[in-house]
Scaffold this active site. Structure first.
Site, PDB file in Angstrom:
ATOM      1  N   ASP A   1     -14.205   3.475  -5.406  1.00  0.00           N
ATOM      2  CA  ASP A   1     -14.215   3.042  -6.800  1.00  0.00           C
ATOM      3  C   ASP A   1     -13.389   1.764  -6.980  1.00  0.00           C
ATOM      4  OD1 ASP A   1     -14.836   4.003  -9.646  1.00  0.00           O
ATOM      5  OD2 ASP A   1     -12.688   3.604  -9.774  1.00  0.00           O
TER       6      ASP A   1
ATOM      7  N   GLU B   1     -13.378   6.497  13.754  1.00  0.00           N
ATOM      8  CA  GLU B   1     -12.946   7.602  14.623  1.00  0.00           C
ATOM      9  C   GLU B   1     -13.909   8.783  14.523  1.00  0.00           C
ATOM     10  OE1 GLU B   1      -8.951   8.795  13.654  1.00  0.00           O
ATOM     11  OE2 GLU B   1      -8.284   6.706  13.650  1.00  0.00           O
TER      12      GLU B   1
END
Ligand code: GLC
Length: 521
Positions: free
Chosen positions: A201, A242
């Protein structure tokens, strides 16, 4: 869904459906949509054929900005349900082959967030450093907030704190390592729960010039798009990398294309919403220029384009396209402008075939597949959007609970005997319910279902084809797309079969405000 071990890039060409949880479906009968309602209506999204769902915030919140004021980033507000239900929802979506994107709000939190509560309670609390507190008799700056109004509020002890949105949304100080560490942990919290993407956001607003200068058009803006924000997203990208196949998607409202594209460099975000396209007028010249600008900007950084027509912040496009001025901007948002909904709907049908055929990812805002219009006559006492109070134009009209079935409100949004929906639905939506449109070959819903299924036939880059004035024509592989944005019919190019049309074709010509997908060899 069986997860692939090989890295894939689903987010480059996915159809991503935005669920606004309080308005999708109400499972417990309190008039507000919730997780139980979403789980019960997941089949709608399977039938629509979407690849992923982005959920607007569902975290604990006093709801000063419909949940974009978060008091706990690791839990679910009781109005929506529980974390356990969300975990079950993620698993069910995955089993249905649908990925899940959650909304993270890093620019600000709620005044009820424990850090802000501590900061407020004690001027000496270390938590004050996590926000923007300033002493003094005068308001520190005369900045204008994103919803209008001022950006500073005074605490009982006389200090000021910064909020770019409402006073209930204090801005975090992103220069502080604790803020960075906290959000890295929040990202992992959701990625560990198996979410496939994060919508970020207000992504360009995080950093502030600590000298707090006034806005000066000839100087760097003090809080829009500061260069240091890119370090934040580089660290977020390392975290996303990751995990396998996770995407970071930014809400980046920036008029300068090169500044926008900088967020999409290979070590930053995977994608960002295309507000240039969303705001573009229904005009072939403007639209072609916008598409070229978009594709060039994204090609420069190797990122996929996104195509967005509506979301929970803007006037629904059925309404926009039915007006004389078909462009969108907050500054010119005018409720009650004369609107031809039939024209707007015809253009929205054509726009669906446009946005779903361009190379990149396409976003669908809940209810757009039903052809819902902006509800512009909401009674003042029903309105909840803080933007309405602060600026005189609000976003409630695109957030009205969606209609599922039956002839009258709540149109299956809530179970029988439930409280009234949190915003009133127009009677006229009886013809736009999922039940009314299912099986009707002329309905918006069936057009979206067919287009999302047929979209798989479109692959590779697009190339422009010669087109008559007022129309767009382009090809992807052996499919040609023609969108007639002019007021007169245009001839169709040579083709074998018509895969899909947004409206009736008149004997080899494409009527105004109609689009078509044609197989050409
Ligand atoms: C974003 C959201 C909007 C919210 C604002 C503040 O623009 O999309 O709904 O009000 O940020 O969080």
């Amino acid at each position: 869904m069986k997860r692939c071990n090989v890295t894939n890039t689903w987010w480059r060409d996915a159809v991503i459906y935005q669920v606004y949880p309080r308005s999708y479906a109400d499972g417990n009968g309190d008039g507000v949509g919730d997780i139980a309602g979403i789980r019960a209506r997941l089949d709608h999204l399977s039938a629509l054929g979407v690849d992923a769902i982005w959920f607007s915030p569902w975290y604990p919140s006093p709801m000063a900005d419909a949940g974009y004021d978060v008091s706990d980033y690791r839990d679910i507000d009781p109005v929506f349900g529980t974390l356990g239900e969300v975990e079950a929802l993620i698993a069910e979506a995955h089993r249905a082959g649908i990925r899940v994107i959650v909304d993270v709000v890093p620019n600000h939190c709620s005044i009820e967030h424990p850090w802000f509560q501590k900061a407020l309670a004690d001027p000496a609390a270390p938590e004050r450093e996590l926000f923007w507190f300033r002493d003094g008799d005068e308001m520190p700056t005369a900045w204008r907030g994103e919803f209008g109004g001022t950006t500073w509020t005074r605490t009982p002890d006389g200090a000021w704190y910064l909020h770019l949105f409402t006073p209930e949304q204090p801005d975090f100080n992103w220069d502080h390592p604790r803020v960075r560490a906290e959000f890295e942990s929040v990202l992992r919290f959701w990625l560990d729960r198996g979410v496939d993407g994060i919508r970020i956001d207000s992504a360009a607003l995080l950093m502030k010039d600590p000298d707090l200068p006034e806005v000066d058009p000839s100087a760097k803006h003090p809080f829009h798009d500061l260069d240091a924000v890119h370090d934040v997203y580089r660290s977020w990208r390392r975290i996303a990398d990751e995990y396998a196949d996770r995407a970071l998607i930014g809400e980046v409202w920036l008029p300068e294309v090169d500044r926008f594209a900088a967020y999409l460099r290979p070590d930053e975000l995977h994608a960002a919403f295309n507000f240039d396209f969303l705001g573009c007028a229904w005009d072939a010249g403007a639209m072609r220029a916008c598409i070229d600008r978009t594709l060039d900007a994204h090609a420069g950084v190797g990122a996929p384009a996104t195509w967005v027509l509506s979301n929970h912040d803007v006037t629904r496009h059925v309404t926009r396209y039915g007006r004389q001025d078909t462009a969108f901007s907050f500054a010119t948002k005018r409720e009650g402008t004369p609107t031809d909904l039939e024209l707007g709907t015809r253009r929205a049908r054509a726009a669906a075939l446009l946005s779903l055929s361009l190379p990149g990812a396409a976003y669908v805002y809940q209810g757009e597949e039903l052809g819902l219009w902006e509800v512009e006559n909401l009674p003042v006492e029903a309105r909840q959007d803080p933007m309405w109070q602060r600026s005189g134009h609000g976003r409630d009209g695109c957030r009205v609970p969606i209609p599922w079935s039956s002839e009258r409100p709540p149109f299956g949004f809530s179970p029988d005997g439930a409280a009234e929906p949190w915003l009133p639905q127009p009677e006229g939506w009886k013809d736009l319910t999922v039940a009314a449109q299912t099986g009707d070959p002329h309905s918006m819903l069936e057009l979206y279902r067919r287009a999302i299924a047929a979209r798989r036939a479109l692959s590779g880059p697009m190339r422009w084809l010669p087109s008559p004035p007022g129309a767009l024509a382009y090809a992807r592989g052996d499919v040609a797309v023609v969108v007639n944005m002019s007021g007169a019919p245009v001839p169709l190019p040579d083709h074998d079969t018509c895969l899909l049309a947004s409206g009736p074709l008149d004997d080899g010509v494409l009527p105004p405000d109609t689009a078509v997908w044609l197989r050409t060899t």
